[in-house]
Design an enzyme around this catalytic site. Sequence first.
Site, PDB file in Angstrom:
ATOM      1  N   GLU A 177       0.825  -1.208   0.000  1.00 46.26           N
ATOM      2  CA  GLU A 177       0.000   0.000   0.000  1.00 46.26           C
ATOM      3  C   GLU A 177       0.866   1.268   0.000  1.00 46.26           C
ATOM      4  O   GLU A 177       1.217   1.789   1.054  1.00 46.26           O
ATOM      5  CB  GLU A 177      -0.934   0.024   1.208  1.00 46.26           C
ATOM      6  CG  GLU A 177      -1.848   1.241   1.240  1.00 46.26           C
ATOM      7  CD  GLU A 177      -2.798   1.270   2.423  1.00 46.26           C
ATOM      8  OE1 GLU A 177      -3.491   2.297   2.589  1.00 46.26           O
ATOM      9  OE2 GLU A 177      -2.856   0.275   3.180  1.00 46.26           O
ATOM     10  N   LYS A 219      -2.373  -2.070  -3.233  1.00 44.59           N
ATOM     11  CA  LYS A 219      -3.465  -1.265  -2.679  1.00 44.59           C
ATOM     12  C   LYS A 219      -3.126   0.220  -2.840  1.00 44.59           C
ATOM     13  O   LYS A 219      -2.617   0.855  -1.920  1.00 44.59           O
ATOM     14  CB  LYS A 219      -3.705  -1.611  -1.203  1.00 44.59           C
ATOM     15  CG  LYS A 219      -4.865  -0.824  -0.588  1.00 44.59           C
ATOM     16  CD  LYS A 219      -5.175  -1.270   0.830  1.00 44.59           C
ATOM     17  CE  LYS A 219      -6.296  -0.418   1.447  1.00 44.59           C
ATOM     18  NZ  LYS A 219      -6.716  -0.883   2.775  1.00 44.59           N
ATOM     19  N   GLY A 263      -9.625   6.336   0.516  1.00 46.90           N
ATOM     20  CA  GLY A 263      -9.288   7.586   1.180  1.00 46.90           C
ATOM     21  C   GLY A 263      -9.698   8.830   0.419  1.00 46.90           C
ATOM     22  O   GLY A 263      -9.514   8.933  -0.789  1.00 46.90           O
TER      23      GLY A 263
END
Length: 365
Positions: A177, A219, A263
Site C-alpha cells: 500500500e 493497494k 481515502g
Amino acid sequence: MSLSNLEIVARYLAAPGKGILAADESTGTIGKRLEKMGLKNDEETRRSYRELLLTSAIGGSISGVILFKETLYQSTESGKTFVKCLVDQGVYPGIKVDEGLQPLEGGLEGETWTKGLENLAAMCAEYAKVGAKFAKWRATIKIQPGGPSEKAILQNADELAQYAKICQGAGLVPIVEPEILIDGDHTIGRSQEVTEKVLAATMAALWRHGVQLEACLLKPQMVLPGAECSDPKPSAEDIAKHTLTALRRTIPPALPGVMFLSGGQTEEEATVNLDAINRMARTTEPGCPWSLSFSFGRALQHSVLKFWSSDQSKGLDVQQLLMSLARANGLASRGQYTGPHPTSAEGSASLYEGFRGWRADQITS
C-alpha cells in the site's frame, strides 16, 4: 505455505465481484471514531463492534478482512474465534503488520517512513500460525511544492518491497500500500504524475528484492485531485481515465489484483468511481490484466459504525447495511453497479431485501 499456494490465495482475494474489508484500525484510530460516536474506547466495545462486522454474512462480496492484531486473537461473545467466523464463510483473515508512520529524516516537511521491519519475520510467522493468510503494510507519500522527494519515494518503495519479501517467506500474501495522500491543492494531473512515479519505483523495488508478483496485491489510491484543489470536481469518468492510465503505464500483468483504498472519498463516491474504473477498463484498449477491486475501510464502515452507535439493539439491521455496502462494491468491481447507494435515501427501499428498521437519516454524514 509454498509460493504456488500463495498465488492461489492472492487470486482468491482478487476474485471477480469480491473485495477486501479493511477493519485494521489501530486502537488509537478506532478509539477516535468510537469516541466521536459517544462510545467508550475499551477492549469490550472494540470487540463487540468487530464481532458485528465479522459475523455478518459478507462472504458473497468479501474475500478477505484485514484485522488489527488485537482482533486476530479475539472471539465472539459465545467463544468462537473471529478467525473461524471468517474462514467458515470462505473469507480469508489478514493482518496489518506495520507499526505506524515516523517522520522521514532528510525528507521534506510531513514526509514519513513506516516502522515495523525489525521484528517482522517473527511476527508474520506467528500470525500465520494463528490463521492469517495475508498481510498489509501502509506507506504514505505527500504531494507538496517541490515534493515528494526522491528520498521519500525510494525509501518507502524499498521498505514495501522488504516487507513483501518477508511476508512471502512466512507464508503470507503481501498487500503493498503506497498511499498518495489527498492533502494539498494539487490537480488530478499532478496526482497522476506522482502516482506513476511512486508505482514505478515500488514495482522496481519489488523486482529487486525478488518478490513474486503473482503472489502479491497492490493497494493504491484512485487518482484524485488534492482536497484543496480549486479546479472543478472531476467526473467519475475523469478519475477512471487518469487512474487507468497510471496503472497501465506502471503495473506488470503478473500482478493478480489492484485493490483500491477509499481515502478522501465519500462512501458513494468510492463505489461510483470504482464502477467507472471497471467499466472503462472493459471498454478501452488495451484492457487490463488485473482485477480492479476494493480494500475499503471507512467506505464500508463509516455508516455502519454510525448506525450501530445510535442503537446497538439493531445489530441485525446494522449487519444488513454492511452486507448491502459490500454487495454494492462487489458489483462496482465488475462494472455492474447501477445504484441507488445504500447510504442514499432511496437505497433503503430498492437495493436490499429484508432490510429492517433502517432510516437514511440515521446514517447520513
